[in-house]
Design a protein around this motif. Structure first.
Motif, PDB file in Angstrom:
ATOM      1  N   GLY A 281      -4.478   7.514  10.137  1.00  0.00           N
ATOM      2  CA  GLY A 281      -5.737   6.889   9.716  1.00  0.00           C
ATOM      3  C   GLY A 281      -5.480   5.947   8.557  1.00  0.00           C
ATOM      4  N   ARG A 282      -6.345   4.909   8.437  1.00  0.00           N
ATOM      5  CA  ARG A 282      -6.122   3.897   7.413  1.00  0.00           C
ATOM      6  C   ARG A 282      -6.045   4.533   6.024  1.00  0.00           C
ATOM      7  NH1 ARG A 282      -6.396  -1.318   8.966  1.00  0.00           N
ATOM      8  NH2 ARG A 282      -4.903  -1.429   7.277  1.00  0.00           N
ATOM      9  N   GLY A 283      -5.126   4.041   5.239  1.00  0.00           N
ATOM     10  CA  GLY A 283      -4.926   4.617   3.902  1.00  0.00           C
ATOM     11  C   GLY A 283      -4.138   5.918   3.937  1.00  0.00           C
ATOM     12  N   GLY A 284      -3.576   6.232   5.112  1.00  0.00           N
ATOM     13  CA  GLY A 284      -2.980   7.558   5.323  1.00  0.00           C
ATOM     14  C   GLY A 284      -1.698   7.834   4.571  1.00  0.00           C
ATOM     15  N   SER A 285      -1.091   6.827   3.974  1.00  0.00           N
ATOM     16  CA  SER A 285       0.161   7.160   3.283  1.00  0.00           C
ATOM     17  C   SER A 285      -0.084   7.958   2.013  1.00  0.00           C
ATOM     18  CB  SER A 285       1.045   5.939   3.029  1.00  0.00           C
ATOM     19  OG  SER A 285       0.295   4.862   2.669  1.00  0.00           O
ATOM     20  N   ASP A 286      -1.282   7.913   1.460  1.00  0.00           N
ATOM     21  CA  ASP A 286      -1.603   8.833   0.357  1.00  0.00           C
ATOM     22  C   ASP A 286      -1.440  10.271   0.850  1.00  0.00           C
ATOM     23  OD1 ASP A 286      -2.351   6.747  -1.289  1.00  0.00           O
ATOM     24  OD2 ASP A 286      -4.490   6.921  -0.850  1.00  0.00           O
ATOM     25  N   THR A 287      -1.958  10.515   2.043  1.00  0.00           N
ATOM     26  CA  THR A 287      -1.878  11.869   2.593  1.00  0.00           C
ATOM     27  C   THR A 287      -0.432  12.255   2.900  1.00  0.00           C
ATOM     28  OG1 THR A 287      -4.103  11.640   3.466  1.00  0.00           O
ATOM     29  CG2 THR A 287      -2.762  13.378   4.432  1.00  0.00           C
TER      30      THR A 287
ATOM     31  N   GLU B 133      -0.135  -6.124   6.136  1.00  0.00           N
ATOM     32  CA  GLU B 133       0.735  -5.971   7.302  1.00  0.00           C
ATOM     33  C   GLU B 133       0.089  -5.099   8.393  1.00  0.00           C
ATOM     34  OE1 GLU B 133       3.073  -7.957   7.616  1.00  0.00           O
ATOM     35  OE2 GLU B 133       4.025  -7.031   9.355  1.00  0.00           O
ATOM     36  N   THR B 134      -0.500  -3.993   7.994  1.00  0.00           N
ATOM     37  CA  THR B 134      -1.114  -3.116   9.000  1.00  0.00           C
ATOM     38  C   THR B 134      -2.271  -3.848   9.699  1.00  0.00           C
ATOM     39  OG1 THR B 134      -0.486  -1.270   7.602  1.00  0.00           O
ATOM     40  CG2 THR B 134      -2.010  -0.781   9.385  1.00  0.00           C
ATOM     41  N   ASN B 135      -3.044  -4.587   8.926  1.00  0.00           N
ATOM     42  CA  ASN B 135      -4.120  -5.386   9.544  1.00  0.00           C
ATOM     43  C   ASN B 135      -3.550  -6.368  10.545  1.00  0.00           C
ATOM     44  OD1 ASN B 135      -6.032  -4.148   7.994  1.00  0.00           O
ATOM     45  ND2 ASN B 135      -6.187  -5.791   6.485  1.00  0.00           N
TER      46      ASN B 135
ATOM     47  N   VAL C 208       6.125   5.126   0.923  1.00  0.00           N
ATOM     48  CA  VAL C 208       5.577   3.770   0.806  1.00  0.00           C
ATOM     49  C   VAL C 208       4.656   3.420   1.966  1.00  0.00           C
ATOM     50  CG1 VAL C 208       7.354   2.709  -0.637  1.00  0.00           C
ATOM     51  CG2 VAL C 208       7.694   2.844   1.833  1.00  0.00           C
ATOM     52  N   SER C 209       3.747   2.491   1.657  1.00  0.00           N
ATOM     53  CA  SER C 209       2.879   1.887   2.668  1.00  0.00           C
ATOM     54  C   SER C 209       3.563   0.655   3.217  1.00  0.00           C
ATOM     55  CB  SER C 209       1.573   1.405   2.036  1.00  0.00           C
ATOM     56  OG  SER C 209       0.803   2.456   1.576  1.00  0.00           O
ATOM     57  N   ALA C 210       2.929   0.059   4.192  1.00  0.00           N
ATOM     58  CA  ALA C 210       3.344  -1.257   4.672  1.00  0.00           C
ATOM     59  C   ALA C 210       3.009  -2.287   3.597  1.00  0.00           C
ATOM     60  CB  ALA C 210       2.596  -1.575   5.953  1.00  0.00           C
ATOM     61  N   MET C 211       3.694  -3.415   3.608  1.00  0.00           N
ATOM     62  CA  MET C 211       3.370  -4.485   2.661  1.00  0.00           C
ATOM     63  C   MET C 211       1.916  -4.905   2.894  1.00  0.00           C
ATOM     64  SD  MET C 211       6.978  -6.552   3.109  1.00  0.00           S
ATOM     65  CE  MET C 211       6.873  -7.755   1.784  1.00  0.00           C
TER      66      MET C 211
ATOM     67  N   GLY D 102       5.208   6.222   4.894  1.00  0.00           N
ATOM     68  CA  GLY D 102       3.920   6.908   4.904  1.00  0.00           C
ATOM     69  C   GLY D 102       3.178   6.629   6.195  1.00  0.00           C
ATOM     70  N   PHE D 103       2.033   7.277   6.361  1.00  0.00           N
ATOM     71  CA  PHE D 103       1.065   6.906   7.406  1.00  0.00           C
ATOM     72  C   PHE D 103       1.472   7.347   8.807  1.00  0.00           C
ATOM     73  CE2 PHE D 103      -0.515   2.917   9.876  1.00  0.00           C
ATOM     74  CZ  PHE D 103      -1.822   3.347   9.992  1.00  0.00           C
ATOM     75  N   GLN D 104       2.657   7.963   8.950  1.00  0.00           N
ATOM     76  CA  GLN D 104       3.125   8.216  10.310  1.00  0.00           C
ATOM     77  C   GLN D 104       3.790   9.573  10.468  1.00  0.00           C
ATOM     78  OE1 GLN D 104       7.339   6.399  10.625  1.00  0.00           O
ATOM     79  NE2 GLN D 104       6.025   4.731   9.934  1.00  0.00           N
TER      80      GLN D 104
ATOM     81  N   GLY E  28       4.881  -1.230  10.236  1.00  0.00           N
ATOM     82  CA  GLY E  28       4.821  -1.880   8.917  1.00  0.00           C
ATOM     83  C   GLY E  28       5.569  -1.071   7.876  1.00  0.00           C
ATOM     84  N   GLU E  29       5.392   0.223   7.901  1.00  0.00           N
ATOM     85  CA  GLU E  29       6.010   1.100   6.914  1.00  0.00           C
ATOM     86  C   GLU E  29       7.524   1.134   7.090  1.00  0.00           C
ATOM     87  OE1 GLU E  29       2.940   1.576   7.905  1.00  0.00           O
ATOM     88  OE2 GLU E  29       1.903   2.073   6.042  1.00  0.00           O
ATOM     89  N   GLN E  30       7.961   0.977   8.325  1.00  0.00           N
ATOM     90  CA  GLN E  30       9.416   1.049   8.573  1.00  0.00           C
ATOM     91  C   GLN E  30      10.138  -0.118   7.899  1.00  0.00           C
ATOM     92  OE1 GLN E  30      10.514   2.121  12.528  1.00  0.00           O
ATOM     93  NE2 GLN E  30      12.651   1.534  12.251  1.00  0.00           N
TER      94      GLN E  30
HETATM   95  N1  ASP Z   1      -0.500   0.936   5.950  1.00  0.00           N
HETATM   96  C1  ASP Z   1      -1.569   1.849   6.247  1.00  0.00           C
HETATM   97  C2  ASP Z   1      -2.911   1.165   6.055  1.00  0.00           C
HETATM   98  O1  ASP Z   1      -2.984   0.038   5.705  1.00  0.00           O
HETATM   99  C3  ASP Z   1      -1.470   3.113   5.489  1.00  0.00           C
HETATM  100  C4  ASP Z   1      -1.621   2.970   3.987  1.00  0.00           C
HETATM  101  O2  ASP Z   1      -1.511   1.900   3.432  1.00  0.00           O
HETATM  102  O3  ASP Z   1      -1.883   3.973   3.334  1.00  0.00           O
HETATM  103  O4  ASP Z   1      -3.919   1.730   6.271  1.00  0.00           O
END
Ligand code: ASP
Ligand code: MG
Length: 418
Positions: free
Chosen positions: A149-155, A46-48, A40-43, A135-137, A73-75
């Motif tokens: 990196g932003r969007g990293g939970s896909d990775t 939240e990361t912003n 999962v990503s952060a809500m 994710g993301f970490q 955020g992810e935690q």
């Molecule tokens: N929470 C992180 C972001 O906003 C990672 C993700 O959502 O994939 O970039």
């Protein structure tokens, strides 16, 4: 029974209600007998918020500490989702990236995953536990927390799927798949049932921001079957139907013969074009122009150098519009007189439109149809570049939507069989 990785983005876990919906969806998959790892990503937002908070303390936050903050955020989400799963009577456990040994390099804020030790996850799965991973970490070899990196939970999701040799990695998001182009521009745009990894990379890098590009590269490299689908459907929809929905990202060798030649029209609005005119044509000129641009950390996209007829050549390239002013400054102060260019001409009001499809490899006439279509609309082409599976043109900003619509129609994408 299959081992499946699910990934839910920020919008999909954006409220307690949405988290409960995700749990319901997972319960359905679990009760059908599948082993599940959920990333999962952060809500959403939240990361912003966390990054903004860090910037209130330090205008230029220390990268190590920024990752400590941004990764939290992810935690929150993993804990909440594990609780929601337990509420439904399922066994679930949440883990941060470092807890399941997501080992990365030490490049804070843009770390790369080196290795994942999947033993702990496997033993949980064997016990019937749904494993929920942030994710993301990850952490580097010294135990420092890193983010991808932003969007990293896909990775993260794709890397876990690769490490576990999962049967499929399902990326649940707020769109229901990959489209032939942006439906806001072309209402007739269609969702693709399949797209190849290579096409997806071209589409993603050109602005169809459905998946983090790096995750697609990763999936291609490790042959992870990847599907993008909606998290906003009824969580109780039939599993068989859900499992076939969205867009499956495939390998070229799997694609059906009847696949359309062209898969989509991608575009990017935020481009700027720069031309150095009458540059003396001698070895080292391209390097003298683009070296300082690279040193200034400016990404260059298209590059076109004309052949020279009289020992002089024109040299054009495109950059992101945000970096246009900086690039012009570098060229004017450090490059122009050095290389002996007659003039530097910039245009920040351009865009790039691309026709993408692996069918181009085996079909002729794609370029000519592209150019004829634009000609019939009276759209001037300013630059052209091609790859094996893509033709990109730079056109005036104001023609972008017209160009996308005309090309979408010309290639018959509204009735694509893909
Ligand atoms: N929470 C992180 C972001 O906003 C990672 C993700 O959502 O994939 O970039
Ligand atoms: Mg995302």
């Amino acid at each position: 029974m299959a081992l499946i990785v699910h990934k839910y983005g920020g919008t999909s876990v954006g409220s307690p209600e949405r988290i409960r919906n995700v749990a319901k969806r997972l319960a359905k998959w679990s009760r059908a007998g599948h082993q599940l790892v959920v990333v999962v990503s952060a809500m959403s937002g939240e990361t912003n918020r966390l990054i903004a908070l860090a910037k209130e303390i330090q205008a230029n936050p220390d990268p190590r500490e920024l990752d400590v903050v941004a990764s939290t955020g992810e935690q929150v989400t993993i804990g909440l989702l594990a609780m929601a799963l337990k509420n439904l009577g399922l066994k679930a456990k949440s883990y941060t990236g470092p807890q399941v040994h997501v080992l990365t390099d030490s490049a804070y804020t843009k770390a790369r995953i080196i290795e994942i030790d999947e033993k702990k996850i496997r033993s949980d799965l064997q016990d019937g536990v749904i494993v929920v991973v942030a994710g993301f970490q990850g952490a580097d070899e010294f135990g420092n927390i890193t983010t991808l990196g932003r969007g990293g939970s896909d990775t993260s999701a794709v890397a876990l799927a690769a490490a576990l040799r999962a049967d499929e990695c399902l990326i649940y998001t707020d769109v229901d798949g990959v489209y032939t182009t942006d439906p806001r521009i072309v209402p007739e745009a269609r969702r693709l049932h399949t797209i190849t990894f290579e096409e997806m990379l071209e589409m993603a890098s050109l602005g169809s921001k459905v998946l983090q590009i790096r995750s697609v590269e990763f999936a291609g490299k490790y042959k992870v079957p990847l599907r993008v689908l909606s998290s906003l459907t009824d969580p109780d929809m039939a599993l068989e139907e859900e499992a076939r929905s969205g867009t499956l990202i495939t390998f070229e060798e799997d694609t059906k013969m009847e696949k359309a030649v062209i898969s989509g029209i991608a575009f990017s609005r935020d481009e700027a074009k720069i031309t150095l005119t009458r540059v003396p044509d001698r070895p080292g000129v391209a390097y003298q122009i683009l070296g300082p641009i690279a040193e200034a950390n400016i990404d260059v996209d298209m590059i076109v150098q004309n052949i020279s007829v009289d020992g002089m050549t024109d040299f054009s390239f495109t950059v992101h519009r945000n970096e246009y002013a900086k690039a012009m400054d570098v060229l004017n102060t450090r490059v122009k007189s050095h290389v002996g260019a007659a003039a530097i001409i910039g245009d920040p009001k351009i865009c790039k439109v691309s026709v993408v499809g692996i069918g181009m490899r085996s079909h002729v006439g794609i370029a000519s149809l592209t150019f004829r279509t634009l000609a019939e609309e009276g759209i001037n082409i300013q630059m052209i570049t091609t790859s094996e599976i893509k033709i990109s043109v730079v056109v005036d900003d104001k023609y972008m939507e017209l160009a996308v619509r005309a090309l979408h129609k010309a290639f018959g994408l509204e009735n694509a069989a893909a």
